[in-house]
Write an enzyme that holds these catalytic residues in place. Structure first.
Site, PDB file in Angstrom:
ATOM      1  N   GLY A  51       0.640  -1.203   0.068  1.00  0.00           N
ATOM      2  CA  GLY A  51      -0.030   0.076  -0.023  1.00  0.00           C
ATOM      3  C   GLY A  51       0.735   1.436  -0.010  1.00  0.00           C
ATOM      4  O   GLY A  51       0.284   2.420   0.250  1.00  0.00           O
ATOM      5  N   TRP A  53       2.406   2.531  -2.303  1.00  0.00           N
ATOM      6  CA  TRP A  53       2.079   3.792  -3.679  1.00  0.00           C
ATOM      7  C   TRP A  53       0.419   4.269  -3.480  1.00  0.00           C
ATOM      8  O   TRP A  53       0.213   5.333  -4.050  1.00  0.00           O
ATOM      9  CB  TRP A  53       2.194   2.911  -4.905  1.00  0.00           C
ATOM     10  CG  TRP A  53       3.495   2.868  -5.315  1.00  0.00           C
ATOM     11  CD1 TRP A  53       4.767   2.747  -4.637  1.00  0.00           C
ATOM     12  CD2 TRP A  53       4.053   2.905  -6.879  1.00  0.00           C
ATOM     13  NE1 TRP A  53       5.823   2.614  -5.643  1.00  0.00           N
ATOM     14  CE2 TRP A  53       5.346   2.607  -6.875  1.00  0.00           C
ATOM     15  CE3 TRP A  53       3.241   2.728  -7.829  1.00  0.00           C
ATOM     16  CZ2 TRP A  53       5.996   2.320  -7.966  1.00  0.00           C
ATOM     17  CZ3 TRP A  53       4.017   2.649  -9.191  1.00  0.00           C
ATOM     18  CH2 TRP A  53       5.582   2.587  -8.894  1.00  0.00           C
ATOM     19  N   ASP A  72      -4.889  -5.781  -6.350  1.00  0.00           N
ATOM     20  CA  ASP A  72      -3.643  -6.861  -5.841  1.00  0.00           C
ATOM     21  C   ASP A  72      -4.337  -8.084  -5.826  1.00  0.00           C
ATOM     22  O   ASP A  72      -5.324  -8.311  -5.512  1.00  0.00           O
ATOM     23  CB  ASP A  72      -2.886  -6.272  -4.536  1.00  0.00           C
ATOM     24  CG  ASP A  72      -1.602  -7.103  -4.775  1.00  0.00           C
ATOM     25  OD1 ASP A  72      -0.559  -6.066  -4.917  1.00  0.00           O
ATOM     26  OD2 ASP A  72      -1.324  -8.224  -4.551  1.00  0.00           O
ATOM     27  N   ASP A  93      -6.716 -10.740  -9.893  1.00  0.00           N
ATOM     28  CA  ASP A  93      -5.700 -10.768 -10.689  1.00  0.00           C
ATOM     29  C   ASP A  93      -5.771 -10.002 -11.973  1.00  0.00           C
ATOM     30  O   ASP A  93      -6.753 -10.035 -12.659  1.00  0.00           O
ATOM     31  CB  ASP A  93      -5.636 -12.385 -11.208  1.00  0.00           C
ATOM     32  CG  ASP A  93      -4.192 -12.921 -11.895  1.00  0.00           C
ATOM     33  OD1 ASP A  93      -3.765 -12.009 -12.454  1.00  0.00           O
ATOM     34  OD2 ASP A  93      -3.922 -14.099 -11.987  1.00  0.00           O
ATOM     35  N   ASP A 126       3.216  -1.419 -10.366  1.00  0.00           N
ATOM     36  CA  ASP A 126       4.434  -1.842  -9.525  1.00  0.00           C
ATOM     37  C   ASP A 126       4.455  -3.598  -9.516  1.00  0.00           C
ATOM     38  O   ASP A 126       5.061  -3.901  -8.677  1.00  0.00           O
ATOM     39  CB  ASP A 126       4.324  -1.021  -8.250  1.00  0.00           C
ATOM     40  CG  ASP A 126       5.840  -1.131  -7.515  1.00  0.00           C
ATOM     41  OD1 ASP A 126       6.754  -1.464  -8.494  1.00  0.00           O
ATOM     42  OD2 ASP A 126       5.819  -1.041  -6.460  1.00  0.00           O
ATOM     43  N   LYS A 191       6.587  -0.857 -14.051  1.00  0.00           N
ATOM     44  CA  LYS A 191       7.809  -1.575 -13.669  1.00  0.00           C
ATOM     45  C   LYS A 191       8.160  -2.614 -14.745  1.00  0.00           C
ATOM     46  O   LYS A 191       7.173  -3.427 -14.825  1.00  0.00           O
ATOM     47  CB  LYS A 191       7.610  -2.055 -12.225  1.00  0.00           C
ATOM     48  CG  LYS A 191       8.809  -2.851 -11.682  1.00  0.00           C
ATOM     49  CD  LYS A 191       9.344  -2.908 -10.255  1.00  0.00           C
ATOM     50  CE  LYS A 191       8.326  -3.673  -9.463  1.00  0.00           C
ATOM     51  NZ  LYS A 191       8.482  -3.784  -8.039  1.00  0.00           N
TER      52      LYS A 191
HETATM   53  C1  LIG Z   1       6.360  -4.838  -5.278  1.00  0.00           C
HETATM   54  S1  LIG Z   1       4.866  -5.206  -4.766  1.00  0.00           S
HETATM   55  C2  LIG Z   1       4.102  -3.679  -4.897  1.00  0.00           C
HETATM   56  C3  LIG Z   1       4.143  -2.634  -3.758  1.00  0.00           C
HETATM   57  C4  LIG Z   1       3.366  -1.372  -3.883  1.00  0.00           C
HETATM   58  N1  LIG Z   1       3.561  -0.754  -4.897  1.00  0.00           N
HETATM   59  C5  LIG Z   1       3.687  -0.543  -2.668  1.00  0.00           C
HETATM   60  O1  LIG Z   1       4.338   0.559  -2.751  1.00  0.00           O
HETATM   61  O2  LIG Z   1       3.284  -1.024  -1.624  1.00  0.00           O
HETATM   62  C6  LIG Z   1       4.166  -6.101  -6.144  1.00  0.00           C
HETATM   63  C7  LIG Z   1       2.871  -6.622  -5.956  1.00  0.00           C
HETATM   64  O3  LIG Z   1       2.468  -7.009  -7.264  1.00  0.00           O
HETATM   65  C8  LIG Z   1       1.363  -8.053  -7.047  1.00  0.00           C
HETATM   66  N2  LIG Z   1       1.080  -8.776  -8.133  1.00  0.00           N
HETATM   67  C9  LIG Z   1       1.879  -9.728  -8.863  1.00  0.00           C
HETATM   68  N3  LIG Z   1       1.148 -10.296  -9.682  1.00  0.00           N
HETATM   69  C10 LIG Z   1      -0.104  -9.794  -9.958  1.00  0.00           C
HETATM   70  C11 LIG Z   1      -1.211  -9.756 -10.612  1.00  0.00           C
HETATM   71  N4  LIG Z   1      -1.174 -10.833 -11.493  1.00  0.00           N
HETATM   72  N5  LIG Z   1      -2.391  -9.204 -10.397  1.00  0.00           N
HETATM   73  C12 LIG Z   1      -2.310  -8.174  -9.208  1.00  0.00           C
HETATM   74  N6  LIG Z   1      -1.321  -8.134  -8.545  1.00  0.00           N
HETATM   75  C13 LIG Z   1      -0.335  -8.795  -8.812  1.00  0.00           C
HETATM   76  C14 LIG Z   1       1.909  -8.820  -5.875  1.00  0.00           C
HETATM   77  O4  LIG Z   1       0.834  -9.426  -5.273  1.00  0.00           O
HETATM   78  C15 LIG Z   1       2.784  -7.679  -4.833  1.00  0.00           C
HETATM   79  O5  LIG Z   1       1.816  -7.146  -3.994  1.00  0.00           O
END
Ligand SMILES: C[S@@+](CC[C@H](N)C(=O)[O-])C[C@H]1O[C@@H](n2cnc3c(N)ncnc32)[C@H](O)[C@@H]1O
Length: 236
Positions: A51, A53, A72, A93, A126, A191
């Site tokens: 959270g 961002w 997410d 997803d 991200d 990203k």
């Molecule tokens: C690096 S973290 C994000 C950090 C976030 N931007 C923050 O600042 O708190 C990456 C996130 O991408 C999510 N993620 C990965 N694949 C996903 C998908 N197919 N759909 C939704 N979320 C996904 C992961 O569950 C993870 O929470």
């Protein structure tokens, strides 16, 4: 500053300031340079957990209007600090997301829904998988997620070919008929791990945005191949 010290520095600073993760500083830097989230904007944050961002995006909205929709695959509570009731989270997803899900989510929950045109002024992604330690596979998986985010923001070839059905999806307002949820003039941050396919992906984005820039924020782990592409001003 040495790598480890720099990483620790951002983690400590995040905690001291009330951010839930050091990643807040990545978006803060991008925001300072490009102002991707404007006051009153409607923002979609893909891969929002835990959270940080969401916190930076909500802070950037200013005092009154705007909203932030986080998405997410994992459950993620709205962080207590920096966020208010303009922040909502959808657990889903992104690869299976239909734009119509975003429309219905906001018509149900957001006080801002009545003024919502059915599009977003900024789409941030991200999203990443946990890495498997195989560089080529990690790069490919990250590229697939970046492509998913781009398809949500600006549509993909298949969607553009199916314009008629998208018109039905976006029947809620002036955004009707445009593949992708990002409004014209809107901004996109995504990203990805640099490697095979990433330059081609950047090139593809250049067709959709007036300007596309690679950014590696200072808070990114120095050993990482993680970069962000910032697309400014979606073309009309
Ligand atoms: C690096 S973290 C994000 C950090 C976030 N931007 C923050 O600042 O708190 C990456 C996130 O991408 C999510 N993620 C990965 N694949 C996903 C998908 N197919 N759909 C939704 N979320 C996904 C992961 O569950 C993870 O929470």
């Amino acid at each position: 500053m040495a790598k480890r010290l720099l990483n620790d520095h951002f983690s400590r600073l995040a905690k001291a300031k009330g951010y839930v993760a050091r990643s807040s500083f990545k978006l803060l830097e991008i925001q300072e340079r490009f102002r991707v989230v404007r006051p009153g904007a409607h923002v979609l944050d893909l891969g929002c957990a835990p959270g940080a961002w969401l916190q930076v995006a909500c802070q950037s909205l200013g005092k009154k209007s705007g909203f932030v929709l986080g998405l997410d695959i994992q459950a993620c509570p709205v962080p207590r600090s920096f966020c208010d009731d303009r922040v909502r989270i959808l657990q889903a997803d992104a690869r299976e997301l239909r734009p119509v899900d975003l429309v219905s989510m906001h018509s149900v929950h957001s006080a801002a829904a009545s003024s919502w045109s059915g599009g977003f002024h900024a789409v941030l992604s991200d999203m990443c998988h946990s890495t498997v330690g195989n560089s080529a596979a990690d790069v490919l998986r990250s590229l697939e997620l970046a492509q998913t985010a781009a398809a949500i923001a600006v549509g993909d070839r298949e969607e553009r070919d199916k314009k008629a059905s998208l018109e039905e999806m976006y029947s809620t307002g002036p955004a009707g008929g445009r593949p992708g949820v990002l409004l014209p003039g809107g901004h996109f941050v995504v990203k990805l791990l640099q490697g095979s396919g990433s330059q081609e992906f950047a090139q593809e984005l250049r067709q959709h945005f007036a300007k596309v820039t690679w950014v590696q924020p200072a808070a990114t782990r120095q050993e990482s191949r993680e970069m962000y592409l910032v697309g400014l001003n979606r073309r009309h």
